[in-house]
Design a protein around this motif. Structure first.
Motif, short mmCIF file in Angstrom:
data_model
loop_
_atom_site.label_atom_id
_atom_site.label_comp_id
_atom_site.label_asym_id
_atom_site.label_seq_id
_atom_site.Cartn_x
_atom_site.Cartn_y
_atom_site.Cartn_z
N VAL A 19 4.68 -9.01 -5.02
CA VAL A 19 5.16 -7.72 -5.51
C VAL A 19 5.13 -6.73 -4.35
O VAL A 19 4.08 -6.53 -3.75
CB VAL A 19 4.29 -7.22 -6.68
CG1 VAL A 19 4.74 -5.84 -7.13
CG2 VAL A 19 4.35 -8.21 -7.83
N PRO A 20 6.28 -6.11 -4.01
CA PRO A 20 6.26 -5.15 -2.90
C PRO A 20 5.51 -3.89 -3.27
O PRO A 20 5.39 -3.54 -4.46
CB PRO A 20 7.75 -4.85 -2.66
CG PRO A 20 8.45 -5.26 -3.89
CD PRO A 20 7.61 -6.30 -4.55
N PRO A 21 5.00 -3.18 -2.29
CA PRO A 21 4.27 -1.94 -2.58
C PRO A 21 5.16 -0.91 -3.25
O PRO A 21 6.38 -0.90 -3.05
CB PRO A 21 3.82 -1.45 -1.21
CG PRO A 21 4.07 -2.55 -0.26
CD PRO A 21 5.03 -3.49 -0.88
N ARG A 22 4.54 -0.03 -4.03
CA ARG A 22 5.32 1.00 -4.74
C ARG A 22 6.01 1.94 -3.77
O ARG A 22 7.09 2.43 -4.05
CB ARG A 22 4.41 1.79 -5.68
CG ARG A 22 4.01 0.98 -6.87
CD ARG A 22 3.28 1.72 -7.93
NE ARG A 22 2.65 2.97 -7.52
CZ ARG A 22 2.06 3.79 -8.35
NH1 ARG A 22 1.97 3.48 -9.62
NH2 ARG A 22 1.51 4.90 -7.93
N ALA A 23 5.40 2.22 -2.64
CA ALA A 23 6.02 3.11 -1.66
C ALA A 23 7.32 2.51 -1.13
O ALA A 23 8.31 3.22 -0.93
CB ALA A 23 5.06 3.38 -0.51
N LEU A 25 9.27 0.37 -2.77
CA LEU A 25 10.25 0.47 -3.85
C LEU A 25 10.80 1.88 -3.98
O LEU A 25 12.01 2.08 -4.17
CB LEU A 25 9.62 0.02 -5.17
CG LEU A 25 9.28 -1.46 -5.28
CD1 LEU A 25 8.56 -1.75 -6.59
CD2 LEU A 25 10.52 -2.31 -5.15
N GLY A 26 9.93 2.88 -3.86
CA GLY A 26 10.38 4.27 -3.91
C GLY A 26 11.33 4.60 -2.77
O GLY A 26 12.32 5.30 -2.95
N PHE A 27 11.02 4.10 -1.56
CA PHE A 27 11.90 4.33 -0.42
C PHE A 27 13.26 3.70 -0.64
O PHE A 27 14.29 4.31 -0.34
CB PHE A 27 11.25 3.77 0.85
CG PHE A 27 12.14 3.83 2.05
CD1 PHE A 27 12.40 5.04 2.68
CD2 PHE A 27 12.74 2.68 2.54
CE1 PHE A 27 13.23 5.10 3.78
CE2 PHE A 27 13.57 2.74 3.64
CZ PHE A 27 13.82 3.95 4.27
N LEU A 28 13.30 2.49 -1.16
CA LEU A 28 14.58 1.82 -1.40
C LEU A 28 15.40 2.55 -2.47
O LEU A 28 16.63 2.66 -2.35
CB LEU A 28 14.35 0.36 -1.80
CG LEU A 28 13.80 -0.52 -0.68
CD1 LEU A 28 13.52 -1.92 -1.20
CD2 LEU A 28 14.74 -0.56 0.51
N VAL A 29 14.74 3.06 -3.50
CA VAL A 29 15.45 3.83 -4.52
C VAL A 29 16.00 5.12 -3.92
O VAL A 29 17.16 5.48 -4.15
CB VAL A 29 14.51 4.13 -5.72
CG1 VAL A 29 15.11 5.16 -6.64
CG2 VAL A 29 14.22 2.84 -6.49
N LEU A 30 15.21 5.80 -3.12
CA LEU A 30 15.67 7.02 -2.46
C LEU A 30 16.83 6.72 -1.52
O LEU A 30 17.82 7.48 -1.47
CB LEU A 30 14.51 7.65 -1.68
CG LEU A 30 14.86 8.93 -0.90
CD1 LEU A 30 15.24 10.04 -1.87
CD2 LEU A 30 13.68 9.34 -0.05
N LEU A 31 16.76 5.63 -0.79
CA LEU A 31 17.85 5.24 0.10
C LEU A 31 19.13 4.99 -0.69
O LEU A 31 20.22 5.40 -0.29
CB LEU A 31 17.44 4.00 0.88
CG LEU A 31 18.31 3.58 2.04
CD1 LEU A 31 18.28 4.64 3.13
CD2 LEU A 31 17.83 2.26 2.60
N GLY A 32 19.03 4.33 -1.82
CA GLY A 32 20.19 4.08 -2.66
C GLY A 32 20.79 5.36 -3.21
O GLY A 32 22.02 5.52 -3.26
#
Length: 86
Positions: A19-23, A25-32
């Motif tokens: 499971v990747p870290p929440r940070a 995942l948040g960065f990837l969502v922000l990038l999208g």
């Protein structure tokens, strides 16, 4: 009813390891979100130059002299080559 043995600590650790870290995942969502916003703004702004239009029936043919390499100012005609010119 059948009793299942509790999962071993190694099995729980192996499942959490992938499971990747929440940070991240948040960065990837922000990038999208930023990519989608910039794409929307670019689509609303339109082409940056008159000759940058999609190819098609109404688009200019690259051989008709309307592109960036024509004598209408987009080419480099009259420029001296390397080592010469003055």
């Amino acid at each position: 009813m059948t009793d299942h043995p509790p999962p071993s600590p190694d099995a729980r650790f192996a499942a959490r390891r992938f499971v990747p870290p929440r940070a991240l995942l948040g960065f990837l969502v922000l990038l999208g979100v930023l990519f989608a916003a910039s794409y929307a703004v670019g689509s609303a702004a339109g082409p940056v130059a008159p000759w940058m239009r999609p190819a098609g029936p109404s688009g200019a043919d690259p051989g008709d002299g309307g592109g960036s390499g024509s004598e209408e100012g987009g080419g480099m005609h009259g420029m001296a080559g390397p080592g010469g010119g003055r």
